[in-house]
Write a protein that holds these residues in place. Structure first.
Motif: not given
Length: 65
Positions: A19-20, A41, A23
């Motif tokens: 998830q990071e 994202s 981004k």
């Protein structure tokens, strides 16, 4: 834009890290060594689908990745 790639089992173990990474750029999730999914994202998803008929049209446009 560099892409990050995770196998499906790596993705399950490292969902927060994926998830990071998403981004900054799409994350490819593979199954049996072949691309199967893309994690984006929400902002990138909106950019790709803005004023497009569908996501397939947006992804097919030059420079999408």
């Amino acid at each position: 834009m560099s892409l990050t790639q995770y196998s499906s089992s790596e993705f399950r173990r490292n969902a927060m890290r994926a998830q990071e990474a998403a981004k900054g750029a799409p994350v490819i999730i593979t199954e049996r060594g072949k691309p199967a999914h893309v994690l984006l994202s929400f902002e990138e998803y909106q950019r790709l689908t803005r004023q497009r008929r569908n996501i397939a049209d947006a992804l097919a446009m030059p420079g999408a990745f």
